[in-house]
Design a protein around this motif. Structure first.
Motif, PDB file in Angstrom:
ATOM      1  N   ASP A  22     118.409 -30.352 -25.266  1.00 46.31           N
ATOM      2  CA  ASP A  22     119.689 -29.885 -25.835  1.00 46.31           C
ATOM      3  C   ASP A  22     120.884 -30.470 -25.076  1.00 46.31           C
ATOM      4  OD1 ASP A  22     118.419 -28.429 -27.760  1.00 46.31           O
ATOM      5  OD2 ASP A  22     118.569 -26.512 -26.717  1.00 46.31           O
ATOM      6  N   LEU A  23     120.750 -30.534 -23.739  1.00 45.38           N
ATOM      7  CA  LEU A  23     121.836 -31.091 -22.922  1.00 45.38           C
ATOM      8  C   LEU A  23     121.977 -32.598 -23.152  1.00 45.38           C
ATOM      9  CD1 LEU A  23     121.402 -29.182 -19.528  1.00 45.38           C
ATOM     10  CD2 LEU A  23     123.236 -28.921 -21.181  1.00 45.38           C
ATOM     11  N   ILE A  63     126.243 -40.690 -22.626  1.00 42.06           N
ATOM     12  CA  ILE A  63     125.091 -41.446 -22.121  1.00 42.06           C
ATOM     13  C   ILE A  63     125.085 -42.856 -22.702  1.00 42.06           C
ATOM     14  CG2 ILE A  63     122.569 -41.584 -22.129  1.00 42.06           C
ATOM     15  CD1 ILE A  63     122.585 -38.471 -22.163  1.00 42.06           C
ATOM     16  N   ILE A  64     125.308 -42.943 -24.006  1.00 36.95           N
ATOM     17  CA  ILE A  64     125.344 -44.264 -24.663  1.00 36.95           C
ATOM     18  C   ILE A  64     126.473 -45.117 -24.086  1.00 36.95           C
ATOM     19  CG2 ILE A  64     125.797 -45.441 -26.859  1.00 36.95           C
ATOM     20  CD1 ILE A  64     124.426 -42.997 -28.229  1.00 36.95           C
ATOM     21  N   GLY A  65     127.646 -44.499 -23.884  1.00 31.13           N
ATOM     22  CA  GLY A  65     128.813 -45.216 -23.359  1.00 31.13           C
ATOM     23  C   GLY A  65     128.579 -45.801 -21.985  1.00 31.13           C
ATOM     24  N   PHE A  99     127.194 -36.870 -14.929  1.00 28.41           N
ATOM     25  CA  PHE A  99     126.065 -36.281 -14.220  1.00 28.41           C
ATOM     26  C   PHE A  99     126.401 -34.925 -13.623  1.00 28.41           C
ATOM     27  CE2 PHE A  99     124.797 -40.925 -13.731  1.00 28.41           C
ATOM     28  CZ  PHE A  99     124.050 -40.884 -14.896  1.00 28.41           C
ATOM     29  N   PHE A 100     127.617 -34.751 -13.126  1.00 28.33           N
ATOM     30  CA  PHE A 100     127.981 -33.444 -12.584  1.00 28.33           C
ATOM     31  C   PHE A 100     128.241 -32.431 -13.702  1.00 28.33           C
ATOM     32  CE2 PHE A 100     129.012 -35.953  -8.691  1.00 28.33           C
ATOM     33  CZ  PHE A 100     128.116 -35.309  -7.862  1.00 28.33           C
ATOM     34  N   SER A 101     128.691 -32.898 -14.860  1.00 27.43           N
ATOM     35  CA  SER A 101     128.825 -32.008 -16.030  1.00 27.43           C
ATOM     36  C   SER A 101     127.445 -31.564 -16.502  1.00 27.43           C
ATOM     37  CB  SER A 101     129.551 -32.724 -17.177  1.00 27.43           C
ATOM     38  OG  SER A 101     130.869 -33.051 -16.820  1.00 27.43           O
TER      39      SER A 101
END
Length: 571
Positions: free
Chosen positions: A7-8, A16-18, A83-85
């Motif tokens: 879900d995340l 992620i794609i960017g 990554f921190f989000s």
């Protein structure tokens, strides 16, 4: 747990794609400056004739390097943000899950383990996620492009250089498996040490009172020693892994120097190509660094996911049920209950309590007094048609609505490391200072608060360590006067309060909360003698029931308590 991670990933898929596309561009661009530099070196012997081409290549070189720096800045920012989000969202979901766990699940889990779920395991999953997105892409892209470019220079030299790299990759995989086992042992040692520290901080007063410091220090040193040994084992094998990498590259450079020089002399490759080839060997260093890190982080993430899978298998509470306004009628019919160890806690309990009445519950230690309170709050599961609130089966009432109608003052009197105000309001900002001060007055805490420099804004330390036991209980009792719920349970809430203050508080309860349904659980007759009805529990059964005046005339446990406590008060 896997569903949560999926879900995340869906939530952050555009991010992620960017960053993946940005990373591919960066890793492709970083390999071409070396090739351009090789061209410049080959052109340099005839610099006058090739000046225009050299300038063109130099400007291209500078442009790619500058673009690479700018792209890396953007990539670094968005990478950390993503990554921190991801980690923050994962922690939020785990903590929300923790608050929804049934009491039976919490009883099976130690505090140190719960802390690991929200700290180490979430960090390990975040690192695994980071490695998969970053290191995996970099390893694949860099290896593919480097191999292609190196083969274009010399296929024989490339094969010779790749042989030690392949051997080293096998060594790395073997070492990583050993490291994984060592890390699991280190994790277990860390969890045990965390649990011990948590227990030690919770019991510091008892430890000091019984001169238990030396025993605790000895135990801590033993657990710390095991953790140190486990961490050293991890470090030793990790060091061996990096030694194997550096040895591998030493061999690769040696092969390149010997065979590459031979190719240059034979004019099979140019000097510029030879220099570029060696720079490509240097670039190959990074995939071999990223590869073990990728394996380590993915293995740690795998262990963390398995641990969190166990956590997610713990049963959670259902918030379903009818939403309704609860007035306070309670009826318990033929209630039987067993704890998780299958020990019978309550047998055939029957209670009738109308709105506005007060029920006193007294009994021997372990007789099931607090169990009744936990059942009324739906902290324990029971069968249908045993407990009714306002005529409705408690299992059919919405859990949130039910608990919102109760004010439960527990025997532990847990306090937060915050102000007296926030400990009374439980961080609910709907109450005014006037209402808070009024509840402080009814709880006989007014004089104590007035003597404090900052009044209700005074910070009381961790778990209220700056307050006495009686003060802590009165802070908790003030919540009942402030929240003014229709159903109030006092569970051994007066044990640390002196008799004079206790009488005043009980009188305030009778006057201020006279329209509320109250349940007072205690071992002291003086706490329950004014109740409309009193039940006496022994070994999970009601052995006596009635008013105070009736019970003291009957042979039984209540009169035994009464006589015993009367003698104590006289003495």
């Amino acid at each position: 747990m896997k569903k949560v991670i999926i879900d995340l990933l869906k939530k952050f898929k555009l991010h992620i794609i960017g960053i993946s596309i940005l990373l591919i561009i960066i890793n492709i661009s970083r390999l071409f400056p070396a090739k351009i530099l090789g061209k410049i070196i080959d052109l340099y012997p005839n610099a006058k004739d090739n000046m225009q081409a050299i300038i063109k290549y130099f400007l291209l070189f500078a442009g790619i390097v500058l673009a690479d720096v700018v792209l890396r800045m953007f990539w670094s920012y968005f990478r950390k943000k993503l990554f921190f989000s991801f980690e923050k969202n994962l922690k939020d979901r785990i903590f929300s899950r923790f608050l929804k766990l049934k009491t039976i699940g919490l009883q099976k889990t130690k505090n140190g383990e719960l802390m690991s779920y929200l700290t180490k395991y979430t960090i390990d999953i975040r690192k695994g996620f980071t490695s998969f997105i970053c290191d995996f892409i970099r390893v694949i892209i860099v290896l593919f492009i480097l191999s292609t470019l190196m083969i274009q220079i010399s296929i024989k030299l490339t094969i010779l250089v790749f042989i030690p790299m392949i051997i080293d990759s096998i060594i790395i995989i073997i070492l990583k498996e050993i490291i994984k086992n060592k890390q699991e042992k280190a994790q277990k040692a860390y969890t045990k040490l965390s649990e011990f520290v948590q227990e030690s901080t919770d019991s510091i007063r008892i430890t000091k009172a019984f001169n238990g410091e030396e025993i605790n220090i000895k135990t801590f040193k033993e657990k710390s020693k095991k953790l140190k040994k486990a961490n050293i084992d991890v470090s030793v094998y990790s060091a061996l892994l990096y030694i194997s990498i550096f040895t591998c590259f030493g061999i690769c450079y040696g092969i390149s120097a010997i065979y590459g020089t031979k190719l240059v002399v034979a004019n099979s490759v140019t000097v510029g190509e030879f220099i570029v080839f060696n720079s490509f060997i240097n670039e190959m260093f990074w995939p071999l660094i990223w590869f073990p890190r990728l394996i380590t982080n993915m293995k740690n993430a795998q262990v963390a996911v398995l641990k969190l899978d166990e956590f997610y298998k713990l049963p959670t509470e259902s918030l379903s049920g009818t939403r309704q306004t609860i007035n306070g009628d309670i009826k318990i019919e033929n209630l039987n209950f067993k704890h998780i160890d299958n020990k019978e806690a309550l047998k055939n309990i029957n209670i009738r309590l109308k709105q506005g009445q007060t029920l006193g519950i007294i009994g021997t230690i372990g007789s099931g007094k607090t169990t009744i309170a936990n059942i009324l709050l739906k902290l324990y599961d029971i069968d249908n048609n045993q407990v009714f609130v306002d005529g409705k089966d408690i299992n059919q009432i919405n859990t949130y609505e039910l608990r919102d109608s109760f004010c439960y003052i527990t025997q532990e009197s847990f306090l937060f490391s915050d102000t007296i105000k926030n400990n009374i309001t439980l961080f609910n900002d709907k109450f005014t200072d006037e209402q808070i001060l009024e509840s402080v007055k009814y709880a006989c805490l007014e004089e104590d608060v007035n003597n404090m420099e900052n009044g209700i804004e005074t910070i009381i330390g961790e778990k209220g360590i700056t307050l006495s036991g009686g003060q802590r209980q009165r802070v908790a009792i003030a919540r009942a006067f402030l929240y003014n719920q229709n159903l109030i349970i006092f569970d051994d809430s007066f044990s640390a309060i002196d008799n004079k203050t206790e009488k005043i508080i009980l009188n305030n309860i009778k006057e201020v909360l006279k329209d509320k349904t109250c349940i007072i659980i205690s071992n002291r007759i003086s706490d329950v003698n004014f109740a409309d009805n009193i039940i006496v529990l022994d070994e999970g059964q009601i052995v006596q029931e009635g008013k105070h005046e009736e019970l003291i005339t009957q042979d039984g446990l209540y009169r035994h308590f009464y006589n015993q406590q009367s003698l104590m008060n006289v003495s």
